[in-house]
Design an enzyme around this catalytic site. Structure first.
Site, PDB file in Angstrom:
ATOM      1  N   LYS A  81       0.854  -1.207   0.000  1.00  0.00           N
ATOM      2  CA  LYS A  81       0.000   0.000   0.000  1.00  0.00           C
ATOM      3  C   LYS A  81       0.883   1.247   0.000  1.00  0.00           C
ATOM      4  O   LYS A  81       1.930   1.269   0.653  1.00  0.00           O
ATOM      5  CB  LYS A  81      -0.896  -0.045   1.245  1.00  0.00           C
ATOM      6  N   SER A 156      -9.741   1.720   3.258  1.00  0.00           N
ATOM      7  CA  SER A 156      -8.950   2.545   2.371  1.00  0.00           C
ATOM      8  C   SER A 156      -7.962   1.749   1.527  1.00  0.00           C
ATOM      9  O   SER A 156      -7.460   2.265   0.526  1.00  0.00           O
ATOM     10  CB  SER A 156      -8.155   3.582   3.188  1.00  0.00           C
ATOM     11  N   SER A 180      -9.742  -0.829   7.323  1.00  0.00           N
ATOM     12  CA  SER A 180      -9.216  -0.652   5.967  1.00  0.00           C
ATOM     13  C   SER A 180      -8.542  -1.853   5.342  1.00  0.00           C
ATOM     14  O   SER A 180      -8.224  -1.810   4.155  1.00  0.00           O
ATOM     15  CB  SER A 180      -8.233   0.517   5.938  1.00  0.00           C
TER      16      SER A 180
HETATM   17  N1  GLN Z   1     -13.042   3.939   6.864  1.00  0.00           N
HETATM   18  C1  GLN Z   1     -12.441   4.344   8.097  1.00  0.00           C
HETATM   19  C2  GLN Z   1     -12.009   5.776   7.979  1.00  0.00           C
HETATM   20  O1  GLN Z   1     -12.371   6.387   7.054  1.00  0.00           O
HETATM   21  C3  GLN Z   1     -11.268   3.447   8.408  1.00  0.00           C
HETATM   22  C4  GLN Z   1     -10.098   3.724   7.561  1.00  0.00           C
HETATM   23  C5  GLN Z   1      -8.912   2.875   7.896  1.00  0.00           C
HETATM   24  O2  GLN Z   1      -9.007   1.816   8.511  1.00  0.00           O
HETATM   25  N2  GLN Z   1      -7.748   3.388   7.545  1.00  0.00           N
HETATM   26  O3  GLN Z   1     -11.338   6.315   8.793  1.00  0.00           O
END
Ligand code: GLN
Length: 488
Positions: A81, A156, A180
């Site tokens: 990532k 994400s 994420s």
């Molecule tokens: N969707 C959650 C957020 O927007 C979690 C994102 C993540 O785990 N990085 O913060």
């Protein structure tokens, strides 16, 4: 032809290399061809380092032949990532503020992958600074779901999830702050695991919310998740939250597939309002599979589940507002070209470099941490966090693991939640409590609804990786979901 290998698991690919049926160079080339073929539609990658990957593959072939490297990822093409530092390779966090940032060092996990002989193909697309659930907050063209390119891959870590799902990498690394890794794994039909907080070093992970962030693997089966976790877990003194308990485990050796007599809790709060009927049905079928394998399932209640989302949206933006203060236009990354004094450099760099969701979180976090509101918001959220942690600890006195859906819905249409923030934030309702408590969680392919993948989540006690991996493995052995690949 090596193109027949793109949907193999990493351990199958490794075995093919070992037996001499295929070289790492050939395998890497076939995945690069696959990327060429599908990534125009998927956008899983922000940066592809094909030439470097082929050089590394040639080195791996030599190292394997000489017996110098022999790990589970030796010669296997992987993706990382784009919020993990890669020395000499652009690392953007999906943001324009880092559009020109080439780190002079590798993240701990990247060092581990390299030492294991893995071939890094490039950097995976993500919501900017890992803030989002659909990849639509990336400042690059957003990743799409390989099962249906009109839909999102989740977020994400949408790029790393889509890449493994579509045959553009055998394994990838994501980061999980509130879901994420697990939520996109669920939406893309692959395995995704968030380890216990502190098990994997965050050194070189571009910080979002430091008390929640954790790195973990995406893979096509549980064995690959266990293998990859074995490679990346371990104490690292450069991360002050890295646990001395971490490392030295061979998670693959512990995959017995025997879960008879295991006690699994089924928390009723995870069957949230808004859960799609097809997801609920798949989940209930999965519970029967686990029961059939000899586990004892019992309904339980975790009443604070509801509070986790509110706690998260105080703590995560607060920590983000502090972490992102480092992007000031002076040290590295983008720097505004029209600024005329130091104040304007900071102001305009951030104005130009950060996207709307990141700005929103910085403002939210700054507000929650401000002198007059700190007690009412941040401190209160930390207190409720302790209660949530205690509630889980109580459950683990009774159960070996908890089993829940990963996401209340299958992959949704691109654009359908971008104007409805609450709907977007609710995407992670089943995964966020796990981060709040620092627990390990894994999502495995658990069926289909409307032709799209559904994920099944297993949650374990702190450092209970082995038991959830083994539960996931037993489930996988009894089902065929992980063998179905998108037709893209
Ligand atoms: N969707 C959650 C957020 O927007 C979690 C994102 C993540 O785990 N990085 O913060």
């Amino acid at each position: 032809m090596t193109s027949g290998h793109i949907f193999k698991t990493a351990h199958e690919a490794r075995d093919l290399i070992r037996s001499g049926d295929v070289s790492s160079v050939e395998l890497t080339q076939s995945i690069l061809d696959r990327i060429e073929q599908v990534d125009g539609d998927l956008n899983s990658y922000i940066t592809i380092t094909g030439e470097r990957a082929l050089e590394r593959a040639a080195e791996a072939d030599t190292g394997i032949a000489a017996g110098d490297i022999d790990g589970p990822l030796a010669g296997v093409p992987v993706m990382v990532k784009d919020n993990m530092a890669t020395m000499g390779t652009l690392t953007t966090a999906g943001s324009q503020i880092l559009k020109n940032f080439v780190p002079p060092y590798d993240a701990h996990v990247v060092e581990r992958l390299k030492d294991a002989g893995a071939i890094i193909l490039g950097k995976g697309n993500l919501d900017e600074f890992a803030m989002g659930s659909s990849n639509e907050n990336s400042s690059y063209p957003p990743t799409r779901n390989p099962w249906d390119t009109t839909r999102v891959p989740g977020g994400s870590s949408g790029g790393p999830a889509a890449a493994v799902s579509a045959g553009e990498a055998f394994v990838s690394l994501g980061s999980d702050t509130g879901g994420s890794i697990r939520q996109p794994a669920s939406l893309c039909g692959v395995v995704g695991m968030k380890p216990t907080y502190g098990l994997v070093s965050r050194y070189g992970l571009l910080a979002f919310a430091s008390s929640l962030d954790q790195i973990g693997p995406f893979s096509r089966d549980v064995t690959d998740a266990a293998n990859t976790l074995t490679v990346i877990a371990g104490y690292d003194k450069r991360d002050s939250t890295s646990s001395p308990k971490s490392g030295g485990n061979d998670y693959t050796a512990g995959l017995t597939g025997d879960i008879s007599g295991m006690k699994l809790g089924v928390p009723k709060e995870y069957l949230v309002d808004g859960i799609e009927p097809g997801v609920r049905a798949a989940y209930q079928e999965s519970l029967k599979v686990l029961e059939g394998l000899g586990a004892t399932l019992e309904e339980t209640s975790l009443p604070l589940t509801d509070q986790a989302l509110a706690v998260y949206y105080i703590i995560a933006p607060s920590e983000a507002s502090a972490n992102l203060a480092r992007y000031d236009g002076f040290k590295y990354g983008h720097s505004s070209e029209i600024a005329e004094n130091a104040w304007e450099v900071m102001d305009m760099t951030r104005g130009e470099g950060f996207g709307p969701e990141v700005k929103r979180r910085i403002i939210l976090g700054g507000y929650a941490l401000s002198a007059g509101y700190y007690d009412a918001y941040y401190k209160k959220a930390q207190q409720v966090r302790t209660l949530i942690r205690q509630e889980f600890a109580g459950a683990f006195e009774k159960f070996d693991a908890l089993v829940t859906p990963t996401s209340p819905t299958v992959a949704f249409e691109a654009g359908s939640r971008t104007d409805d923030l609450l709907a977007m934030y609710l995407s992670d309702i089943c995964t966020i409590p796990v981060n709040i408590a620092g627990l390990p969680g894994i999502s495995v392919p658990g069926g289909f609804s409307e032709g799209l993948p559904v994920g099944l989540q297993m949650i374990g006690p702190h450092f209970g990786e082995q038991s959830i991996l083994n539960t996931a493995y037993a489930y996988e052995q009894a089902t065929e979901w992980h063998k179905v690949h998108p037709s893209i």
